[in-house]
Design a protein around this motif. Sequence first.
Motif, short mmCIF file in Angstrom:
data_model
loop_
_atom_site.label_atom_id
_atom_site.label_comp_id
_atom_site.label_asym_id
_atom_site.label_seq_id
_atom_site.Cartn_x
_atom_site.Cartn_y
_atom_site.Cartn_z
N VAL A 85 0.87 -1.00 0.04
CA VAL A 85 -0.05 0.05 -0.06
C VAL A 85 0.68 1.22 -0.03
N VAL A 86 2.00 1.04 0.86
CA VAL A 86 2.82 2.29 0.81
C VAL A 86 3.50 2.68 -0.45
N ILE A 87 4.00 1.52 -1.34
CA ILE A 87 4.47 1.41 -2.52
C ILE A 87 3.84 2.15 -3.46
N ILE A 88 2.31 1.66 -3.61
CA ILE A 88 1.44 2.17 -4.57
C ILE A 88 1.14 3.68 -4.27
N SER A 89 0.92 3.92 -2.92
CA SER A 89 1.00 5.48 -2.92
C SER A 89 1.89 6.18 -3.20
N ALA A 90 3.34 5.76 -2.85
CA ALA A 90 4.45 6.50 -3.45
C ALA A 90 4.26 6.51 -5.06
#
Length: 362
Positions: free
Chosen positions: A11-16
């Motif tokens: 989720v953090v990767i996709i947000s970034a």
Amino acid sequence: MQSLERNIHPVVIISAFNKARKEALAVIDRISVPIDVSNDTEMLALIKTSIGTKFIVRWSELMCKLALQAVRTVAQSDAGLTTVDIKRYARVEKVPGGEIEESRVLNGVMLNKDITHPKMRRRIERPRIVLLDCPLEYKKGESQTNIEISKEEDWARVLEIEEEQIKMLCDKIVEFKPDLVFTEKGISDLAQHFLLKANITAIRRVRKSDNNRIARAVGATIVNRVEDLRESDVGTKCGLFNIEKIGDEYFTFLTECDQPKACTILLRGPSKDILNEIDRNLADAMSVARNVVFNPRLAPGGGATEMAISVALQQAARSITGVEGVPYRAIADAMEVIPRTLVQNAGGNSIRVLTELRVNIL
């Protein structure tokens, strides 16, 4: 993959990634320059870059004009929304023979069809055109049909009923005084006879895609049943209908149309292989012209845009606290692949050139 190996949550990767995408689009918007779509010089120079290394580069000026003219013809603005459907409404007809310089965009539509009856007119100025999606012939039974005939008069009556049905269809068409009738289905010999008596030229078995383009070019509406035909369905925007023999085949031309929204690009060349190559190159040029109409901005090429995005994302990654900076750096490194490959292909020192590029951008 590197981010996942570092145990960063997806989720953090996709947000970034989403934030980096917005940052990259902002960079492209900042470094790109606006293009005046109505300026022929700017548009032709831009389209020419897409065919600079292709087979048709010798005829680049002609092909760029053809692509631009075709895109402008099919472009349609409605309530602020622009649509450019070059696949459906800008058809390329490849006719072997002649010189490449003879290629042109017709101000209308061209079909590989001939008239159904030899006595029908082959040239009509300002024709009234009716487009049909139904057969002009006796309607056969949907399933097996048996008729028992006991008298000779009954057989004659069966033939009369067929004739009456076809005559009724033709009379309905004749009411609107058309000069031309196109249908996607068949036309019987009897229907041809009635249409010829009314001085109407008929062309049958037209492809659906061709019928749609004719409708856009001449302002007609395709009718599914003759009974539904209305005066508003008749096309009157065609200036000239004529049939020409090119090589061994006959072609129907509907040209000199008033503000056509469909066109045909007639390509001439010495062989089919060369015409196929020209068609592929021209498709690239038209796609570029279409994209510019949708978004009239020009971004630098040669890896410059990718390098600017890479530098901007590297800078943004430094100002981000936490693990979100890792995906930013991954995208920045990926963007450097294109300029690095271009430098290596040119035989340059990729490390030195990329370092100089970063310094110049900063």
